[in-house]
Design a protein around this motif. Structure first.
Motif, PDB file in Angstrom:
ATOM      1  N   ALA A  53     -29.572   9.706  20.372  1.00  0.00           N
ATOM      2  CA  ALA A  53     -29.079  10.405  21.574  1.00  0.00           C
ATOM      3  C   ALA A  53     -29.460   9.662  22.847  1.00  0.00           C
ATOM      4  N   ASP A  54     -29.561   8.323  22.779  1.00  0.00           N
ATOM      5  CA  ASP A  54     -30.052   7.557  23.928  1.00  0.00           C
ATOM      6  C   ASP A  54     -28.952   6.741  24.600  1.00  0.00           C
ATOM      7  N   GLU A  55     -27.711   7.204  24.449  1.00  0.00           N
ATOM      8  CA  GLU A  55     -26.613   6.428  25.053  1.00  0.00           C
ATOM      9  C   GLU A  55     -26.732   6.427  26.571  1.00  0.00           C
ATOM     10  N   ARG A  56     -26.514   5.262  27.156  1.00  0.00           N
ATOM     11  CA  ARG A  56     -26.595   5.155  28.618  1.00  0.00           C
ATOM     12  C   ARG A  56     -26.003   3.810  29.055  1.00  0.00           C
ATOM     13  N   ILE A  57     -25.836   3.683  30.354  1.00  0.00           N
ATOM     14  CA  ILE A  57     -25.410   2.399  30.909  1.00  0.00           C
ATOM     15  C   ILE A  57     -26.650   1.761  31.527  1.00  0.00           C
ATOM     16  N   LEU A  58     -27.007   0.572  31.054  1.00  0.00           N
ATOM     17  CA  LEU A  58     -28.218  -0.113  31.512  1.00  0.00           C
ATOM     18  C   LEU A  58     -28.034  -0.620  32.952  1.00  0.00           C
ATOM     19  N   ALA A  59     -29.128  -1.061  33.548  1.00  0.00           N
ATOM     20  CA  ALA A  59     -29.109  -1.440  34.972  1.00  0.00           C
ATOM     21  C   ALA A  59     -28.082  -2.519  35.297  1.00  0.00           C
ATOM     22  N   GLY A  60     -27.863  -3.446  34.362  1.00  0.00           N
ATOM     23  CA  GLY A  60     -26.921  -4.534  34.607  1.00  0.00           C
ATOM     24  C   GLY A  60     -25.471  -4.168  34.305  1.00  0.00           C
ATOM     25  N   GLY A  61     -25.243  -2.931  33.805  1.00  0.00           N
ATOM     26  CA  GLY A  61     -23.882  -2.457  33.566  1.00  0.00           C
ATOM     27  C   GLY A  61     -23.453  -2.424  32.116  1.00  0.00           C
ATOM     28  N   THR A  62     -24.315  -2.838  31.195  1.00  0.00           N
ATOM     29  CA  THR A  62     -23.963  -2.835  29.765  1.00  0.00           C
ATOM     30  C   THR A  62     -24.186  -1.440  29.181  1.00  0.00           C
ATOM     31  N   ALA A  63     -23.183  -0.937  28.475  1.00  0.00           N
ATOM     32  CA  ALA A  63     -23.335   0.349  27.787  1.00  0.00           C
ATOM     33  C   ALA A  63     -24.170   0.125  26.536  1.00  0.00           C
ATOM     34  N   TYR A  64     -25.088   1.053  26.259  1.00  0.00           N
ATOM     35  CA  TYR A  64     -26.027   0.860  25.144  1.00  0.00           C
ATOM     36  C   TYR A  64     -26.278   2.167  24.401  1.00  0.00           C
ATOM     37  N   ILE A  65     -26.391   2.059  23.061  1.00  0.00           N
ATOM     38  CA  ILE A  65     -26.898   3.164  22.232  1.00  0.00           C
ATOM     39  C   ILE A  65     -27.577   2.527  21.017  1.00  0.00           C
ATOM     40  N   THR A  66     -28.706   3.087  20.614  1.00  0.00           N
ATOM     41  CA  THR A  66     -29.485   2.494  19.516  1.00  0.00           C
ATOM     42  C   THR A  66     -28.755   2.594  18.179  1.00  0.00           C
ATOM     43  N   ASP A  67     -28.110   3.721  17.879  1.00  0.00           N
ATOM     44  CA  ASP A  67     -27.295   3.797  16.659  1.00  0.00           C
ATOM     45  C   ASP A  67     -26.181   4.811  16.826  1.00  0.00           C
ATOM     46  N   ILE A  68     -24.982   4.433  16.423  1.00  0.00           N
ATOM     47  CA  ILE A  68     -23.821   5.310  16.603  1.00  0.00           C
ATOM     48  C   ILE A  68     -23.625   6.240  15.409  1.00  0.00           C
ATOM     49  N   GLY A  69     -24.405   6.049  14.300  1.00  0.00           N
ATOM     50  CA  GLY A  69     -24.334   6.966  13.166  1.00  0.00           C
ATOM     51  C   GLY A  69     -23.380   6.506  12.081  1.00  0.00           C
ATOM     52  N   MET A  70     -22.975   7.454  11.233  1.00  0.00           N
ATOM     53  CA  MET A  70     -22.210   7.138  10.017  1.00  0.00           C
ATOM     54  C   MET A  70     -20.959   8.013   9.931  1.00  0.00           C
ATOM     55  N   THR A  71     -19.929   7.463   9.331  1.00  0.00           N
ATOM     56  CA  THR A  71     -18.714   8.226   9.029  1.00  0.00           C
ATOM     57  C   THR A  71     -18.645   8.369   7.514  1.00  0.00           C
ATOM     58  N   GLY A  72     -18.989   9.560   7.027  1.00  0.00           N
ATOM     59  CA  GLY A  72     -19.047   9.773   5.576  1.00  0.00           C
ATOM     60  C   GLY A  72     -19.704  11.095   5.240  1.00  0.00           C
ATOM     61  N   PRO A  73     -20.360  11.184   4.088  1.00  0.00           N
ATOM     62  CA  PRO A  73     -20.927  12.463   3.656  1.00  0.00           C
ATOM     63  C   PRO A  73     -22.003  12.968   4.617  1.00  0.00           C
ATOM     64  N   LEU A  74     -21.956  14.269   4.900  1.00  0.00           N
ATOM     65  CA  LEU A  74     -22.909  14.877   5.842  1.00  0.00           C
ATOM     66  C   LEU A  74     -24.213  15.259   5.153  1.00  0.00           C
ATOM     67  N   ASP A  75     -24.124  15.739   3.923  1.00  0.00           N
ATOM     68  CA  ASP A  75     -25.279  16.399   3.305  1.00  0.00           C
ATOM     69  C   ASP A  75     -26.024  15.543   2.286  1.00  0.00           C
ATOM     70  N   GLY A  76     -25.723  14.261   2.217  1.00  0.00           N
ATOM     71  CA  GLY A  76     -26.488  13.379   1.344  1.00  0.00           C
ATOM     72  C   GLY A  76     -27.668  12.784   2.102  1.00  0.00           C
ATOM     73  N   VAL A  77     -28.246  11.723   1.554  1.00  0.00           N
ATOM     74  CA  VAL A  77     -29.288  10.975   2.262  1.00  0.00           C
ATOM     75  C   VAL A  77     -28.666   9.642   2.658  1.00  0.00           C
TER      76      VAL A  77
END
Ligand SMILES: [Fe+2]
Ligand SMILES: [Fe+2]
Length: 263
Positions: free
Chosen positions: A186-210
């Motif tokens: 949940a750390d999405e932001r635009i950095l000081a130099g203007g680059t958009a950043y997020i540590t991980d965007i997650g997964m597209t697939g099963p919700l309830d597995g590991v």
């Protein structure tokens, strides 16, 4: 213009939900360009030629990969047939495929944007590839010259390495986003130099597995400390990713929005 980026597509559940939902998502958010991470698209392990064709029949413009890139060994031979597939840049050379590509994206007003999509792998708790920092640095000038927008999928485990990579490329890349953990941050932001950043965007697939695998298999592995054959989880599914809203004059992200939908 808007760019949609979806996290690691996992197995048949991931491919199926994309087939069902991607056209609507693209229409609802006025998307001009779509990138997915495909390293887990075939049973959680790599990307087969058949599944690559299946995904590229959808409105997907680029597929980035990761540490699972060669798990479907046929891709070593066939990756050259797919200009849309980008594997981590920092594999030792010679290596099949390419670590970045520049795509010509036609916007709704008829104008074009050149979008460079690059994929790099981290080194912390990851395969021992070349240093991603030192691999991308000498390309900075040439890629800036070749493209209007530079989008980086940093496929890595450690949050520290990912954040450092974001800062390292701030002001040069249009966006640096993480993949690989399959868990959205949940750390999405635009950095000081203007680059958009997020540590991980997650997964597209099963919700309830590991992270995509049937949960009991992983719980048993944790309990017994013995290896087991992974099976893709069933049941509910999720689509995880981000949408980048881009100012077409400045070529900079004005807003980075997380997408976290369950079905
Ligand atoms: Fe993955
Ligand atoms: Fe991965």
């Amino acid at each position: 213009m808007n760019i949609l980026i979806l996290g690691d597509v996992y197995g048949r559940p991931g491919r199926t939900i994309l087939k069902e939902q991607l056209p609507q998502l693209i229409a609802a958010h006025a998307i001009d360009f779509t990138i997915i991470n495909g390293e887990n698209a075939s049973g959680g392990n790599g990307l087969s030629t058949k599944n690559a064709k299946e995904l590229l029949n959808l409105p997907i413009d680029a597929i980035t990969m990761g540490n699972h890139v060669w798990q479907q060994k046929e891709l070593l031979e066939t990756i050259a047939d797919f200009p849309q597939i980008i594997r981590p840049l920092n594999y030792p050379e010679p290596c099949p495929g390419k670590g970045y590509a520049v795509f010509n994206c036609q916007l709704k007003n008829g104008s074009h944007k050149k979008i460079c999509v690059a994929n790099l792998s981290g080194q912390v708790f990851m395969p021992n590839l070349d240093c991603p920092f030192n691999r991308i640095a000498p390309l900075r000038e040439a890629l800036k010259e070749a493209a209007d927008l530079i989008i980086i999928d940093f496929h890595a485990e450690a949050t520290s390495e990912k954040i450092a990579f974001g800062y390292f490329l701030d002001g040069w890349a249009t966006a640096v986003y993480g993949t690989h953990t399959h868990v959205q941050t949940a750390d999405e932001r635009i950095l000081a130099g203007g680059t958009a950043y997020i540590t991980d965007i997650g997964m597209t697939g099963p919700l309830d597995g590991v992270i995509g695998v049937e949960r009991q298999i992983i719980i048993d592995t944790m309990l017994t400390k013995r290896p087991s054959r992974f099976v893709t989880a069933t049941g509910k599914v999720q689509i995880n990713g981000i949408i980048l809203a881009i100012d077409e004059i400045e070529n900079k992200v004005t807003k980075i929005t997380r997408l976290y939908q369950t079905y």
